[in-house]
Design a protein around this motif. Sequence first.
Motif, PDB file in Angstrom:
ATOM      1  N   ALA B 197       0.836  -1.202   0.000  1.00 56.38           N
ATOM      2  CA  ALA B 197       0.000   0.000   0.000  1.00 56.38           C
ATOM      3  C   ALA B 197       0.870   1.251   0.000  1.00 56.38           C
ATOM      4  CB  ALA B 197      -0.906  -0.017   1.226  1.00 56.38           C
ATOM      5  N   ALA B 198       1.957   1.196   0.776  1.00 55.21           N
ATOM      6  CA  ALA B 198       2.844   2.362   0.833  1.00 55.21           C
ATOM      7  C   ALA B 198       3.550   2.552  -0.501  1.00 55.21           C
ATOM      8  CB  ALA B 198       3.878   2.177   1.943  1.00 55.21           C
ATOM      9  N   ARG B 199       3.883   1.438  -1.132  1.00 52.08           N
ATOM     10  CA  ARG B 199       4.603   1.521  -2.398  1.00 52.08           C
ATOM     11  C   ARG B 199       3.743   2.176  -3.485  1.00 52.08           C
ATOM     12  NH1 ARG B 199       6.611  -3.864  -2.077  1.00 52.08           N
ATOM     13  NH2 ARG B 199       8.465  -3.417  -0.843  1.00 52.08           N
ATOM     14  N   GLU B 200       2.420   1.969  -3.350  1.00 52.10           N
ATOM     15  CA  GLU B 200       1.519   2.570  -4.330  1.00 52.10           C
ATOM     16  C   GLU B 200       1.611   4.092  -4.309  1.00 52.10           C
ATOM     17  OE1 GLU B 200      -0.553   1.203  -6.674  1.00 52.10           O
ATOM     18  OE2 GLU B 200       0.662  -0.555  -6.192  1.00 52.10           O
ATOM     19  N   ARG B 201       1.875   4.637  -3.130  1.00 56.93           N
ATOM     20  CA  ARG B 201       1.889   6.095  -2.982  1.00 56.93           C
ATOM     21  C   ARG B 201       3.225   6.713  -3.373  1.00 56.93           C
ATOM     22  NH1 ARG B 201      -0.627   4.608   1.813  1.00 56.93           N
ATOM     23  NH2 ARG B 201       1.240   5.060   3.021  1.00 56.93           N
ATOM     24  N   TRP B 202       4.226   5.878  -3.657  1.00 54.65           N
ATOM     25  CA  TRP B 202       5.542   6.415  -3.996  1.00 54.65           C
ATOM     26  C   TRP B 202       5.511   7.148  -5.327  1.00 54.65           C
ATOM     27  CZ3 TRP B 202       9.258   1.689  -3.021  1.00 54.65           C
ATOM     28  CH2 TRP B 202       9.353   1.479  -1.637  1.00 54.65           C
ATOM     29  N   GLY B 203       6.215   8.263  -5.364  1.00 48.91           N
ATOM     30  CA  GLY B 203       6.387   8.951  -6.640  1.00 48.91           C
ATOM     31  C   GLY B 203       7.604   8.409  -7.360  1.00 48.91           C
ATOM     32  N   PRO B 204       7.901   8.933  -8.545  1.00 51.00           N
ATOM     33  CA  PRO B 204       9.039   8.416  -9.322  1.00 51.00           C
ATOM     34  C   PRO B 204      10.383   8.615  -8.630  1.00 51.00           C
ATOM     35  CG  PRO B 204       8.104  10.377 -10.353  1.00 51.00           C
ATOM     36  CD  PRO B 204       7.161   9.974  -9.275  1.00 51.00           C
ATOM     37  N   LYS B 205      10.534   9.760  -7.927  1.00 49.87           N
ATOM     38  CA  LYS B 205      11.830  10.023  -7.282  1.00 49.87           C
ATOM     39  C   LYS B 205      12.090   9.040  -6.158  1.00 49.87           C
ATOM     40  CE  LYS B 205      12.765  14.881  -8.033  1.00 49.87           C
ATOM     41  NZ  LYS B 205      12.770  16.199  -7.430  1.00 49.87           N
ATOM     42  N   LYS B 206      11.058   8.815  -5.357  1.00 56.16           N
ATOM     43  CA  LYS B 206      11.234   7.930  -4.207  1.00 56.16           C
ATOM     44  C   LYS B 206      11.462   6.496  -4.683  1.00 56.16           C
ATOM     45  CE  LYS B 206       9.683   6.998   0.333  1.00 56.16           C
ATOM     46  NZ  LYS B 206       9.114   7.637   1.491  1.00 56.16           N
ATOM     47  N   ARG B 207      10.727   6.117  -5.733  1.00 56.51           N
ATOM     48  CA  ARG B 207      10.889   4.762  -6.258  1.00 56.51           C
ATOM     49  C   ARG B 207      12.321   4.557  -6.745  1.00 56.51           C
ATOM     50  NH1 ARG B 207       6.871   1.512  -7.518  1.00 56.51           N
ATOM     51  NH2 ARG B 207       5.395   3.217  -7.461  1.00 56.51           N
ATOM     52  N   GLU B 208      12.791   5.572  -7.449  1.00 59.38           N
ATOM     53  CA  GLU B 208      14.163   5.473  -7.979  1.00 59.38           C
ATOM     54  C   GLU B 208      15.185   5.394  -6.844  1.00 59.38           C
ATOM     55  OE1 GLU B 208      16.373   8.445 -10.776  1.00 59.38           O
ATOM     56  OE2 GLU B 208      14.510   7.766 -11.705  1.00 59.38           O
ATOM     57  N   GLU B 211      15.105   1.962  -5.359  1.00 58.08           N
ATOM     58  CA  GLU B 211      15.767   0.986  -6.230  1.00 58.08           C
ATOM     59  C   GLU B 211      17.279   1.148  -6.177  1.00 58.08           C
ATOM     60  OE1 GLU B 211      13.962   1.742  -9.953  1.00 58.08           O
ATOM     61  OE2 GLU B 211      12.135   0.634  -9.478  1.00 58.08           O
ATOM     62  N   ASP B 212      17.711   2.405  -6.145  1.00 58.83           N
ATOM     63  CA  ASP B 212      19.155   2.661  -6.051  1.00 58.83           C
ATOM     64  C   ASP B 212      19.728   2.089  -4.765  1.00 58.83           C
ATOM     65  OD1 ASP B 212      19.307   3.831  -8.430  1.00 58.83           O
ATOM     66  OD2 ASP B 212      19.427   5.901  -7.722  1.00 58.83           O
ATOM     67  N   ARG B 213      18.956   2.253  -3.709  1.00 60.65           N
ATOM     68  CA  ARG B 213      19.439   1.778  -2.411  1.00 60.65           C
ATOM     69  C   ARG B 213      19.585   0.250  -2.433  1.00 60.65           C
ATOM     70  NH1 ARG B 213      16.260   4.026   2.620  1.00 60.65           N
ATOM     71  NH2 ARG B 213      17.014   5.949   1.699  1.00 60.65           N
ATOM     72  N   LYS B 214      18.621  -0.389  -3.051  1.00 57.99           N
ATOM     73  CA  LYS B 214      18.663  -1.863  -3.149  1.00 57.99           C
ATOM     74  C   LYS B 214      19.869  -2.292  -3.998  1.00 57.99           C
ATOM     75  CE  LYS B 214      15.735  -5.704  -4.412  1.00 57.99           C
ATOM     76  NZ  LYS B 214      14.839  -6.076  -5.477  1.00 57.99           N
ATOM     77  N   ARG B 215      20.044  -1.593  -5.102  1.00 59.63           N
ATOM     78  CA  ARG B 215      21.155  -1.937  -5.994  1.00 59.63           C
ATOM     79  C   ARG B 215      22.509  -1.705  -5.294  1.00 59.63           C
ATOM     80  NH1 ARG B 215      19.968   1.444 -10.377  1.00 59.63           N
ATOM     81  NH2 ARG B 215      17.958   0.390 -10.491  1.00 59.63           N
ATOM     82  N   ARG B 216      22.553  -0.627  -4.505  1.00 60.47           N
ATOM     83  CA  ARG B 216      23.786  -0.333  -3.785  1.00 60.47           C
ATOM     84  C   ARG B 216      24.106  -1.451  -2.787  1.00 60.47           C
ATOM     85  NH1 ARG B 216      22.483   4.601  -1.310  1.00 60.47           N
ATOM     86  NH2 ARG B 216      21.887   5.461  -3.303  1.00 60.47           N
ATOM     87  N   MET B 217      23.073  -1.963  -2.139  1.00 59.52           N
ATOM     88  CA  MET B 217      23.303  -3.042  -1.175  1.00 59.52           C
ATOM     89  C   MET B 217      23.798  -4.300  -1.901  1.00 59.52           C
ATOM     90  SD  MET B 217      23.406  -3.847   1.867  1.00 59.52           S
ATOM     91  CE  MET B 217      22.435  -3.229   3.202  1.00 59.52           C
ATOM     92  N   GLU B 218      23.234  -4.579  -3.071  1.00 61.85           N
ATOM     93  CA  GLU B 218      23.707  -5.753  -3.829  1.00 61.85           C
ATOM     94  C   GLU B 218      25.165  -5.579  -4.243  1.00 61.85           C
ATOM     95  OE1 GLU B 218      20.952  -5.894  -6.997  1.00 61.85           O
ATOM     96  OE2 GLU B 218      19.343  -6.794  -5.778  1.00 61.85           O
ATOM     97  N   MET B 219      25.505  -4.359  -4.676  1.00 62.99           N
ATOM     98  CA  MET B 219      26.899  -4.104  -5.052  1.00 62.99           C
ATOM     99  C   MET B 219      27.831  -4.237  -3.854  1.00 62.99           C
ATOM    100  SD  MET B 219      26.518  -0.891  -7.602  1.00 62.99           S
ATOM    101  CE  MET B 219      28.241  -0.713  -7.981  1.00 62.99           C
ATOM    102  N   LEU B 220      27.335  -3.782  -2.700  1.00 57.22           N
ATOM    103  CA  LEU B 220      28.151  -3.879  -1.487  1.00 57.22           C
ATOM    104  C   LEU B 220      28.454  -5.340  -1.159  1.00 57.22           C
ATOM    105  CD1 LEU B 220      29.047  -1.984   1.011  1.00 57.22           C
ATOM    106  CD2 LEU B 220      27.148  -3.105   2.137  1.00 57.22           C
TER     107      LEU B 220
END
Lengths: 436, 225
Positions: B197-208, B211-220
């Motif tokens: 439900a919270a994800r539905e309210r995310w705008g494009p900036k927050k979503r990005e 996603e960046d944060r997730k990708r950064r953790m995978e790279m880490l």
Amino acid sequence: MMKRLRIERATGQLLAARPGAASTPSIALRAAQVPVRHSSSSAVEAEPTPIYEEDGTDHSRFPPLEKLPPLTSTLPSPLPERALQSAKLAALHARLSLSPKIPLQTLARTLVDPSADPSPQFNNSSLAFLGSTIINYHASESFMVHYPRLPMDVLYAAMTGLAGPAPLNRIAKAWGTEVAAAPGGEVDPGLLQFSLEKTGESVLGFGYTRTVVEKINKNNWQRSVASKVIYDDDFGQVITPPPQPEEEQPAAEEEKDSEFSNTSSPKFSPTSYGSSQTRELSEKAHANFVRAVVGAIYTHSGREAAKAFVKAHILSRHLDLERLFAFKHPTLELALLCAREEFDPPVARLLSETGRLSRTPVFVVGIYSGNDKLGEGSGATLEHARLKAAMHALKAWYLYSPGQGLRVPSDVLDDGVKSGKAWEPVYVDIGELISR
Amino acid sequence: MEATLSRPAARCCCLLKTTTTSTSRLLPSSQQQSRPKSTRARHKAALNVPPHPSFLSNPSPSSANGATTLIFNPPSSAPSVFQTPFKFLPKSDPRRRAALGQKLFASSVTTNFATAPVDVNALPTIFDDRSPATTPKNHSLTKEDVEEMRRLRLADPVKNSVLNLARQFGCSVMFVMMCVQAGKEHRDKVHVEPHAAARERWGPKKREAKEDRKRRMEMLMRGEI
């Protein structure tokens, strides 16, 4: 520094090379393996008209570069005796500083991939199999002695990085191996010959075909490390059986062949960059060539020469082992390690920090077990720094090395017999931390 | 007082106060073009940084004789993973015996910058609640305890959360999760639905950013950053 070309040495090889070393085929025997398309129609046409050769080439327009024996272009690979006339082959022999004991005919045979010539008497499959066992033995031996604590997955990755198809492909390219546009009897024997249209059948390595191999490939199933050790090849890859020939294959092939001879347009243009599949076939052929060269050296010059060659060309390459690691739960893994080794449980401590309230903070976190620091890491958040420190500690554990340049078991065969130095047992780790 | 006076800017201000009057500080525009000599000298003095002590520690008497001297002063960097900590050396390793003999690793806090040993226990710890060293461990839980834990968790998974049960029985969170898992409905209700439900309210900036944060953790985790 380039070496001076030793022409007199090359001629010496030409003279020393025994024509009987490679089995000389009779044309009749080889004509039996000629594909169907050459059997009846075009060959009959070729006899009365001298303009058209048996392969349909108009030799008045495209004169051959050298005088070839009759029916050469019907053969799948060049005749062994033509190896003595190839300048490319002599150059490759000299460039690799191969021993004069290795005849040019054998070197020519290492350049014939099973996809070009299916006959195991003329392709390099047997030499490549021998070479792969030698290369993989020396590579794994080196890893086992120098990095005894490497986990099996990382060991597989390291083997692939040092002796897998990709590095061997690069080695072959660095040797200056040139590729024939298409395989055939008329090509220069000094060119690497493989087909981009079919995969050759050859046994390259030990392992078993799993019964669920299709499902593994289709659904990307996870395989346990133990089953990889038992079933899979030296690089932990699933052994995929060769595709079974179907019933309607010959008819389809005849259609294709008639189409091929009419339009004379191959499926893959040799000038194009190709697809991922053709690149894979090319990589495989190049890698098998390198393996076959090692096999040829072993056959003609013996174990020590083959080992020296593998050491000089393959084991000497730099491989960053640190980059091969990927973790899922590093802190948990480190806690398990400390519990197993009866160390004090790990504690994360902040060593230094800067700019906590700024946009770009840096935290340096150390992981301690008792009073001993196990690892250190820096990151933009406390969590990242702690994870990095834990991963650093784990890598320091896994990449423990008793020293570089240690004696490996095969050294005992070389100098141990002569000097009488007994083998000292190396450090062997008790096993993996996490069984996957 | 001394600290302020030792700063060149402060000293300059003091000099200005003593030597010039407030009216004479407003200079005509023609004179503002050129920099006064005092300022230039001050800047030059500020830029004249003395070399690092490691360059001066060895006055190199050998260089006077004409021999070359090696100065080793590497920039600070992350420690190498190929330097095995003392604790990780196996019993048979000769480095262990050598280190014990020389007492090099007596405190084992041998960083590049610190020569004096650091008191480890004085360093602040982080994430104490997640550390296995500080989490209480009750290794004497019986079979009845585990069954009671299961019953409580399945009866009311919201009230008897994993953390609450771990506190109640004095064991680790991991142990509770090993013993009992709440049903799929509870997991969806607590972890999936609110987030969806919270994800539905995310705008494009927050979503990005997420996603960046997730990708950064995978790279880490792959050791790329």
